[in-house]
Design an enzyme around this catalytic site. Sequence first.
Site, mmCIF file in Angstrom:
data_model
loop_
_atom_site.group_PDB
_atom_site.id
_atom_site.type_symbol
_atom_site.label_atom_id
_atom_site.label_comp_id
_atom_site.label_asym_id
_atom_site.label_seq_id
_atom_site.Cartn_x
_atom_site.Cartn_y
_atom_site.Cartn_z
ATOM 1 N N GLU A 173 0.789 -0.675 0.184
ATOM 2 C CA GLU A 173 -0.370 0.459 -0.003
ATOM 3 C C GLU A 173 0.508 1.220 -0.116
ATOM 4 O O GLU A 173 0.791 2.029 0.675
ATOM 5 C CB GLU A 173 -1.308 -0.011 1.579
ATOM 6 C CG GLU A 173 -1.799 -1.074 1.036
ATOM 7 C CD GLU A 173 -2.889 -1.196 2.373
ATOM 8 O OE1 GLU A 173 -2.841 -0.206 2.969
ATOM 9 O OE2 GLU A 173 -3.460 -2.096 2.423
ATOM 10 N N ASN A 214 1.924 -4.805 -3.395
ATOM 11 C CA ASN A 214 0.760 -5.591 -2.656
ATOM 12 C C ASN A 214 -0.532 -4.349 -2.555
ATOM 13 O O ASN A 214 0.070 -3.059 -2.002
ATOM 14 C CB ASN A 214 1.008 -6.201 -1.688
ATOM 15 C CG ASN A 214 -0.482 -6.962 -0.832
ATOM 16 O OD1 ASN A 214 -1.555 -7.848 -2.398
ATOM 17 N ND2 ASN A 214 -1.219 -6.815 0.338
ATOM 18 N N HIS A 251 -11.022 -5.765 -2.278
ATOM 19 C CA HIS A 251 -11.621 -5.492 -1.792
ATOM 20 C C HIS A 251 -12.718 -4.523 -2.621
ATOM 21 O O HIS A 251 -12.376 -3.265 -2.634
ATOM 22 C CB HIS A 251 -11.385 -3.881 -0.325
ATOM 23 C CG HIS A 251 -10.229 -5.106 0.386
ATOM 24 N ND1 HIS A 251 -10.399 -6.440 1.105
ATOM 25 C CD2 HIS A 251 -8.572 -5.219 0.279
ATOM 26 C CE1 HIS A 251 -9.549 -6.922 1.928
ATOM 27 N NE2 HIS A 251 -8.262 -5.689 1.649
ATOM 28 N N GLU A 280 -6.413 -10.594 -1.676
ATOM 29 C CA GLU A 280 -7.515 -10.342 0.312
ATOM 30 C C GLU A 280 -9.178 -10.099 -0.576
ATOM 31 O O GLU A 280 -9.820 -9.354 -0.110
ATOM 32 C CB GLU A 280 -6.874 -9.090 0.552
ATOM 33 C CG GLU A 280 -5.335 -8.697 0.829
ATOM 34 C CD GLU A 280 -4.515 -7.250 1.579
ATOM 35 O OE1 GLU A 280 -5.676 -7.061 2.536
ATOM 36 O OE2 GLU A 280 -3.660 -7.602 1.752
ATOM 37 N N ASP A 282 -12.735 -9.537 -0.879
ATOM 38 C CA ASP A 282 -13.576 -9.847 -0.272
ATOM 39 C C ASP A 282 -14.573 -9.022 -0.769
ATOM 40 O O ASP A 282 -14.105 -7.534 -1.415
ATOM 41 C CB ASP A 282 -13.550 -9.365 1.073
ATOM 42 C CG ASP A 282 -13.207 -8.030 1.229
ATOM 43 O OD1 ASP A 282 -12.782 -7.143 0.571
ATOM 44 O OD2 ASP A 282 -12.093 -8.612 2.463
HETATM 45 O O1 G3I Z 1 -6.049 -8.243 19.034
HETATM 46 C C1 G3I Z 1 -6.282 -6.613 19.669
HETATM 47 C C2 G3I Z 1 -7.229 -7.279 20.981
HETATM 48 O O2 G3I Z 1 -6.633 -8.090 21.434
HETATM 49 C C3 G3I Z 1 -8.095 -5.639 21.102
HETATM 50 O O3 G3I Z 1 -8.670 -6.085 22.172
HETATM 51 C C4 G3I Z 1 -8.536 -4.743 19.878
HETATM 52 C C5 G3I Z 1 -8.797 -3.748 20.169
HETATM 53 O O4 G3I Z 1 -9.556 -2.916 18.640
HETATM 54 O O5 G3I Z 1 -7.883 -5.148 18.449
HETATM 55 C C6 G3I Z 1 -6.903 -6.572 18.046
HETATM 56 O O6 G3I Z 1 -6.044 -5.978 16.969
HETATM 57 C C7 G3I Z 1 -6.735 -5.507 15.901
HETATM 58 C C8 G3I Z 1 -6.864 -6.787 15.175
HETATM 59 O O7 G3I Z 1 -6.860 -6.354 12.980
HETATM 60 C C9 G3I Z 1 -6.996 -7.895 14.964
HETATM 61 O O8 G3I Z 1 -8.474 -8.259 14.872
HETATM 62 C C10 G3I Z 1 -6.137 -4.598 15.383
HETATM 63 O O9 G3I Z 1 -6.845 -3.254 16.512
HETATM 64 C C11 G3I Z 1 -6.520 -4.015 14.428
HETATM 65 O O10 G3I Z 1 -5.671 -2.481 13.811
HETATM 66 C C12 G3I Z 1 -6.506 -4.732 13.509
HETATM 67 O O11 G3I Z 1 -6.672 -5.097 11.592
HETATM 68 C C13 G3I Z 1 -6.064 -5.250 10.860
HETATM 69 C C14 G3I Z 1 -6.005 -4.703 10.114
HETATM 70 O O12 G3I Z 1 -5.504 -5.118 8.651
HETATM 71 C C15 G3I Z 1 -4.827 -3.227 10.260
HETATM 72 O O13 G3I Z 1 -4.567 -2.453 9.552
HETATM 73 C C16 G3I Z 1 -7.250 -6.111 10.390
HETATM 74 O O14 G3I Z 1 -7.015 -7.646 11.350
HETATM 75 C C17 G3I Z 1 -7.092 -7.433 9.038
HETATM 76 O O15 G3I Z 1 -7.962 -7.618 8.151
HETATM 77 C C18 G3I Z 1 -5.993 -5.757 8.274
HETATM 78 O O16 G3I Z 1 -5.943 -6.575 6.515
HETATM 79 C C19 G3I Z 1 -5.255 -5.418 6.274
HETATM 80 C C20 G3I Z 1 -4.522 -5.658 5.348
HETATM 81 O O17 G3I Z 1 -3.474 -6.165 5.918
HETATM 82 C C21 G3I Z 1 -4.192 -4.878 4.147
HETATM 83 N N1 G3I Z 1 -4.410 -3.743 3.156
HETATM 84 C C22 G3I Z 1 -6.497 -4.839 3.967
HETATM 85 C C23 G3I Z 1 -6.803 -5.009 4.817
HETATM 86 C C24 G3I Z 1 -7.849 -4.979 5.463
HETATM 87 O O18 G3I Z 1 -7.881 -3.849 6.549
#
Ligand code: G3I
Length: 490
Positions: A173, A214, A251, A280, A282
């Site tokens: 990105e 990516n 996405h 990715e 969806d």
């Molecule tokens: O695990 C913690 C949890 O303990 C806590 O209570 C909670 C509170 O906010 O956060 C949890 O962590 C989160 C994590 O996902 C697991 O669910 C993070 O806050 C959250 O920021 C994180 O988001 C991820 C995101 O990337 C971060 O940028 C998403 O799961 C993940 O699907 C997403 O994936 C990205 C790709 O890497 C790049 N392309 C876009 C895609 C979607 O945004």
Amino acid sequence: MGVRANSRPGTRQPFTGMRRALAVGALSVLGAVTAFAAVSGPADAAASTLGAAAAQSGRYFGTAISASKLGDSQYTTIANREFNMITAENEMKIDATEPNRGQFNFTNGDRIYNWAVQNGKQVRGHTLAWHQQQPGWMQSLSGSSLRQAMIDHINGVMSHYKGKIAYWDVVNEAFDDSNGGRRDSNLQRTGNDWIEVAFRTARAADPAAKLCYNDYNIDNWSWAKTQGVYNMVRDFKSRGVPIDCVGLQSHFNSQSAYNSNYRTTISSFAALGVDVAITELDIQGGSAQTYANVTNDCLAVPRCVGITVWGVRDSDSWLGANTSPLLFDSSGNKKAAYTSVLNALNAAPPVSPSPSPSVSPSQSPSQSPSQSPSQSPSQSPSQSPSQSPSAEPGGCSATMRTVNSWPGGFQSEVTVTAGSAPVNGWTVNWTWPGGQSISSLWNGQQTVSGSNVTVRNAPYNGSISAGGSTTLGFTGNGSAATPSVTCTSP
Ligand code: G3I
């Protein structure tokens, strides 16, 4: 996690970083991965899972996996049954793997890696250099110290997984959402060459991994961001910057909708001499027709090597279950979109021994196809590769080596080497000495007759330059063996 409207150019909302502290530790990593697309089963039988159906045309079908859900048996049952390529959703990102500078933590990355390999799957690495999900110490750096930290991070993570990751998302990105140029970020402010430095560092760190750029919103061929990334890849290929693949995150939602020019985007990148992967996927609303269109567009381009959906069930999606973006509902049932993808994969024409050139749109420069470097991971002394007669001019030779083994199973790699003339299509053959069988094979198309195995090239790796080589890989059942391998080319 709340629902986030996904990105229209300029409207994408950043996530906050992962807060979870990860315990420092190292798991023993079982298995090794050197290549990609799993291939198994006859091409003329309808397969009943996404992975097997994709394998019929030499491709993979993958999913993002979250380590925190590996204890959910419904989740792991579906994931194990349907998918043969695994991406860690968050666990191999910068904040997870280097929470303190110089202190690497692969606990959860290894949990996913080991689960994948022990179940015969390949792994995509995600991601090494990104403006998001940086640990606090990295966010506070700038200039040459940040540049060095990026290099150290790539080296630290890639050396841990050396020879085990099929594709790495080296840079994620990096482009602006609307103007076709680079996104402003702390990494960008270290100098415009940061992306190529990342790729050169990555190639040196693990020559066996395919190195990908990516991004999201590079699906629509008419968008400036797509053109910006396309021009960067074209520039990298022309200057020898080591890039092997482009990941279209895909996405899709109402603001960033699937467009019928998606196939042009895929074929245009492929025409630059890189693999293309849908990394990715969806689709908000879960349209079965759009899922079929995406699948058919990938199937139409030989160098579109596979599709990964960003989660297993709707309830696993970063978008929230109510947007219905994935292939399984929150109870684990197959959705209409699942059936449309499976049917599309099963309707794909079988792979042919000679790769057909990908469609080149008028905007594409004339380029020679497949320029993937020959990559063969270094061999440890404990591995004894099979011997093969040296290749005749115009012919080929092949050797097999054991990459890893465990009770009742093993992983092997076959290196196919061209003689003094280029090879255009190859077939290797061997006979198992002790009842072994292949559970999953990638980078080739197999035919099994008793203990005799014949593997033809996949659509994308039939052409080998004079003296060059390519590899196929597989996981097997039984005791590891390295029978001699014969190679023929037309
Ligand atoms: O695990 C913690 C949890 O303990 C806590 O209570 C909670 C509170 O906010 O956060 C949890 O962590 C989160 C994590 O996902 C697991 O669910 C993070 O806050 C959250 O920021 C994180 O988001 C991820 C995101 O990337 C971060 O940028 C998403 O799961 C993940 O699907 C997403 O994936 C990205 C790709 O890497 C790049 N392309 C876009 C895609 C979607 O945004």
